[in-house]
Design a protein around this motif. Structure first.
Motif, mmCIF file in Angstrom:
data_model
loop_
_atom_site.group_PDB
_atom_site.id
_atom_site.type_symbol
_atom_site.label_atom_id
_atom_site.label_comp_id
_atom_site.label_asym_id
_atom_site.label_seq_id
_atom_site.Cartn_x
_atom_site.Cartn_y
_atom_site.Cartn_z
ATOM 1 N N ARG A 1 0.828 -1.210 0.000
ATOM 2 C CA ARG A 1 0.000 0.000 0.000
ATOM 3 C C ARG A 1 0.864 1.263 0.000
ATOM 4 N N ARG A 2 1.926 1.254 0.781
ATOM 5 C CA ARG A 2 2.775 2.440 0.881
ATOM 6 C C ARG A 2 3.594 2.649 -0.390
ATOM 7 N N THR A 3 3.923 1.567 -1.075
ATOM 8 C CA THR A 3 4.619 1.710 -2.358
ATOM 9 C C THR A 3 3.715 2.382 -3.383
ATOM 10 N N ILE A 4 2.454 1.961 -3.415
ATOM 11 C CA ILE A 4 1.490 2.618 -4.314
ATOM 12 C C ILE A 4 1.362 4.097 -3.960
ATOM 13 N N ASN A 5 1.269 4.394 -2.655
ATOM 14 C CA ASN A 5 1.184 5.794 -2.225
ATOM 15 C C ASN A 5 2.396 6.589 -2.697
ATOM 16 N N ARG A 6 3.584 6.021 -2.540
ATOM 17 C CA ARG A 6 4.812 6.747 -2.882
ATOM 18 C C ARG A 6 4.929 6.986 -4.388
ATOM 19 N N PHE A 7 4.634 5.936 -5.175
ATOM 20 C CA PHE A 7 4.874 6.037 -6.614
ATOM 21 C C PHE A 7 3.745 6.748 -7.361
ATOM 22 N N LEU A 8 2.498 6.569 -6.922
ATOM 23 C CA LEU A 8 1.380 7.177 -7.649
ATOM 24 C C LEU A 8 1.026 8.565 -7.133
ATOM 25 N N PHE A 9 1.196 8.800 -5.863
ATOM 26 C CA PHE A 9 0.712 10.054 -5.290
ATOM 27 C C PHE A 9 1.819 10.953 -4.756
ATOM 28 N N GLY A 10 2.937 10.370 -4.289
ATOM 29 C CA GLY A 10 3.998 11.198 -3.705
ATOM 30 C C GLY A 10 3.707 11.503 -2.252
ATOM 31 N N SER A 11 4.325 12.556 -1.743
ATOM 32 C CA SER A 11 4.109 12.948 -0.348
ATOM 33 C C SER A 11 3.534 14.357 -0.304
ATOM 34 N N GLY A 12 2.745 14.613 0.739
ATOM 35 C CA GLY A 12 2.158 15.941 0.896
ATOM 36 C C GLY A 12 0.754 15.850 1.465
ATOM 37 N N VAL A 13 0.077 16.989 1.479
ATOM 38 C CA VAL A 13 -1.278 17.089 2.029
ATOM 39 C C VAL A 13 -2.284 16.617 0.989
ATOM 40 N N CYS B 1 5.057 35.524 22.020
ATOM 41 C CA CYS B 1 5.313 35.231 20.614
ATOM 42 C C CYS B 1 4.008 35.502 19.867
ATOM 43 N N LEU B 2 3.933 36.624 19.179
ATOM 44 C CA LEU B 2 2.703 37.052 18.522
ATOM 45 C C LEU B 2 2.745 36.735 17.029
ATOM 46 N N ILE B 3 1.628 36.299 16.502
ATOM 47 C CA ILE B 3 1.530 35.909 15.100
ATOM 48 C C ILE B 3 1.249 37.129 14.237
ATOM 49 N N GLU B 4 2.074 37.331 13.204
ATOM 50 C CA GLU B 4 1.823 38.395 12.229
ATOM 51 C C GLU B 4 0.934 37.895 11.094
ATOM 52 N N ARG B 5 1.342 36.788 10.470
ATOM 53 C CA ARG B 5 0.560 36.199 9.383
ATOM 54 C C ARG B 5 1.018 34.756 9.187
ATOM 55 N N ILE B 6 0.190 33.999 8.442
ATOM 56 C CA ILE B 6 0.470 32.581 8.210
ATOM 57 C C ILE B 6 0.462 32.319 6.714
ATOM 58 N N GLU B 7 1.535 31.693 6.226
ATOM 59 C CA GLU B 7 1.627 31.282 4.825
ATOM 60 C C GLU B 7 1.484 29.760 4.770
ATOM 61 N N ARG B 8 0.453 29.279 4.104
ATOM 62 C CA ARG B 8 0.158 27.850 4.089
ATOM 63 C C ARG B 8 1.003 27.134 3.040
ATOM 64 N N LEU B 9 1.468 25.934 3.379
ATOM 65 C CA LEU B 9 2.248 25.066 2.500
ATOM 66 C C LEU B 9 3.321 25.855 1.741
ATOM 67 N N PRO B 10 4.319 26.388 2.428
ATOM 68 C CA PRO B 10 5.321 27.249 1.791
ATOM 69 C C PRO B 10 6.144 26.551 0.711
ATOM 70 N N PHE B 11 6.218 25.212 0.752
ATOM 71 C CA PHE B 11 6.993 24.478 -0.251
ATOM 72 C C PHE B 11 6.100 23.674 -1.196
ATOM 73 N N GLY B 12 4.811 24.004 -1.212
ATOM 74 C CA GLY B 12 3.892 23.385 -2.158
ATOM 75 C C GLY B 12 3.726 21.897 -1.985
ATOM 76 N N GLN B 13 3.783 21.401 -0.758
ATOM 77 C CA GLN B 13 3.643 19.960 -0.511
ATOM 78 C C GLN B 13 2.168 19.577 -0.432
ATOM 79 N N TYR B 14 1.548 19.348 -1.573
ATOM 80 C CA TYR B 14 0.167 18.894 -1.604
ATOM 81 C C TYR B 14 0.009 17.860 -2.710
ATOM 82 N N ILE B 15 -1.027 17.048 -2.583
ATOM 83 C CA ILE B 15 -1.301 15.986 -3.540
ATOM 84 C C ILE B 15 -2.653 16.249 -4.184
#
Length: 586
Positions: free
Chosen positions: A36-48, A328-342
């Motif tokens: 199952r994990r081989t299919i995940n790695r080869f067909l989909f990659g890693s990410g959200v 520690c105060l939050i100024e802003r949030i940048e989502r998925l800065p390295f584009g890790q999504y599926i």
């Protein structure tokens, strides 16, 4: 699960009389997990895969929403319930390096984690100290923050067709360049220079020279990259695009090399130089760039995935913060800065369909533009025009009801335009009335069925408009097709700028009881009266002229400025108030 090697696949062979051991049952689990994990790695990659949004709850806390991700080994990471945490309470906060200035950032990262659970008695009495054994493994996740970049190149969609190199990253400033990996012979492209202010409060500027090989900039083999923050609206990210042209050669390697001695960075009054040279290499050939991308991917994908077994977290967000000793105060949030999504197959199909529709629309608009240009040349008319249509669903619309379209961009720029509207109603029998312009009530006896009045509201600062339709009568109409035309005259005037407001200085430091005067910079409108407020209770005072007096209590307080003429135009900044340093000699 420490062994992440999946190959070769081995499964149990059962036969009568076989004595099953712990190793056999573990082999059984490993076989199906590895498949199952081989299919995940080869067909989909890693990410959200879905969810896992990072939201700001308040100035100090974030919320991680439910979602699913696949890690570098193809393992599923499930966050089944939203998690709310203070930045200061997340693992890694105390061990991370303090930013060089009060402003900094953290990466919020997600890892796969499993742990044994459900302790039970072991009849063989082989547990540690007779305490028994754990009955199950519970799969979960680890959430932590870091200031470190990914150790190796993150596998994302953009990495397949473009290459990014880092030119400079020190003193709270990051400069990077991006170019496509493959270019067609003689094609046009652009070098994208991204500038990020990761914590530098002073204004900065830089310049450097690139030596080009098999690339040209306006017929020259050299190009100078220049940037001055004072020339841009204050922000934390800036993007420059430099047009380049590939040489008319086949099967060559183009290069954009930084000339080391040409680099100079100025921060305030300090100057920095970089001695190391960086180089961008691009393959140029007659082959279609998309086909080249496919060939290279299928040639190297197996090696890439097989080598991609090092531990690599999923970077969910980049959180920009303002730090003090206690907060520690939050100024802003940048989502998925390295584009890790599926991309799920459904969303991928939807995007392809949308892309096809956009291409079809662009082709139609191009044809219309050609016809308009030809017509303008024949008539000697310099007027620019645009056309389009919007469909309203009126099946359930009753007399007196008002319907509105979404925002429509006419494409004529940020300037006054004249808009003309007409409509035609369509019925269940697929028949339509004639298109009616102007006051439709003049023709209400001609063909009964549907009657409406139209209006358009122009939004100058957006280069767009909204159509409103008031239904006067509706017998059996199913939908109404509203046709619009927008006309701009060359003498219509200058473009309208988007209205924006900035506060200076940004995030200053004061001692308790000190005073300073804030000023504002406006874009798109002339500054008149500004309303100043302190957002935090007991956070000091500020008068109508922007003169701020710090309180007697140290802390971080928020100052807000809003235009009285345009209440929606506002800006805010933080003030860091510190205790006064003690005079030990006194």
């Amino acid at each position: 699960m420490k062994n992440l090697k999946s190959f070769p696949f081995e499964r149990n062979r059962y036969f009568y009389g076989k004595l099953l051991s712990v190793e056999d049952f573990e082999t059984e689990q490993k076989y199906f997990n590895d498949k199952r994990r081989t299919i995940n790695r080869f067909l989909f990659g890693s990410g959200v895969v879905c969810g896992l949004h990072v939201l700001e709850v308040d100035d100090e806390s974030i919320s991680l929403e439910r979602g699913l991700a696949l890690d570098f080994a193809g393992r599923e990471i499930v966050v089944d319930e939203p998690v709310v945490k203070r930045i200061a309470d997340i693992e890694g906060y105390d061990t991370e390096q303090t930013p060089e200035s009060d402003r900094g950032f953290y990466y919020l990262c997600l890892d796969y984690k499993e742990q044994p659970c459900e302790r039970m008695h072991n009849v063989a009495d082989t547990g540690q100290c007779g305490e028994g054994e754990y009955n199950k493994y519970k799969e979960g996740y680890r959430l932590y923050i870091t200031q470190n970049e990914p150790e190796r190149e993150v596998c994302s969609a953009g990495k397949l067709y473009e290459k990014r190199i880092e030119v400079y990253y020190e003193n709270g400033i990051r400069i990077s360049q991006t170019l496509p990996k493959y270019l067609e012979t003689g094609s046009d492209t652009a070098l994208r220079v991204e500038v990020e202010n990761t914590g530098q409060q002073q204004s900065f500027s830089f310049s450097y020279e690139l030596s080009l090989s098999f690339l040209t900039f306006r017929d020259d083999t050299k190009v100078r990259v220049c940037f001055d923050e004072k020339d841009h609206a204050k922000d934390q990210k800036y993007v420059l695009e430099i047009p380049l042209k590939a040489a008319g050669a086949d099967q060559v390697e183009a290069e954009a090399a930084l000339v080391p001695e040409s680099f100079q960075l100025t921060v305030g009054k300090k100057k920095y130089r970089m001695a190391e040279g960086r180089s961008h290499r691009v393959q140029v050939g007659r082959q279609d760039a998309s086909r080249k991308l496919l060939e290279e991917y299928y040639k190297s994908a197996m090696d890439h995935v097989m080598d991609y077994t090092f531990r690599q977290s999923i970077y969910l967000a980049k959180i920009y913060v303002v730090k003090t000793e206690d907060l520690c105060l939050i100024e802003r949030i940048e989502r998925l800065p390295f584009g890790q999504y599926i991309l799920h197959t459904e969303i991928a199909a939807a995007l392809l369909q949308k892309l096809a529709e956009d291409v079809k629309k662009l082709k139609a608009e191009k044809e219309i533009g050609k016809k308009q240009e030809e017509s303008g040349k024949k008539q000697g008319n310099q007027t620019e025009a645009a056309y389009g249509e919007v469909i309203f669903d009126v099946k359930k619309a009753k007399a007196g009801e008002v319907l509105y379209s979404e925002q429509i961009y006419h494409g004529l720029g940020l300037c006054p335009v004249m808009i003309e509207l007409g409509y035609e109603a369509e019925y269940a029998d697929s028949q339509s009335t004639e298109t009616v312009f102007g006051d439709a009530s003049v023709f209400q006896n001609a063909k009964p069925g549907f009657l409406a009045s139209l209006g358009a509201k122009l939004e100058l600062s957006e280069g767009a408009f909204v159509i409103g339709m008031r239904v006067q009568r509706n017998d059996t109409a199913q939908k109404v097709r509203v046709r619009w035309s927008a006309v701009k005259n060359p003498e219509a005037g200058e473009a309208v700028q988007k209205k924006r407001l900035f506060i200076q200085p940004d995030i200053p430091n004061l001692h308790v009881g000190e005073t300073m005067t804030f000023t504002t910079v406006t874009e798109g409108f002339e500054e008149e009266r500004i309303k100043w407020t302190v957002k935090d209770q007991d956070g000091g005072t500020i008068d109508k002229n922007g003169k701020y007096t710090a309180p007697e209590t140290a802390g971080v307080y928020r100052i807000s400025a809003a235009s009285t003429a345009y209440p929606d135009i506002a800006a805010s900044t933080f003030v860091v108030v510190r205790e006064k340093e003690k005079d030990w000699l006194g």
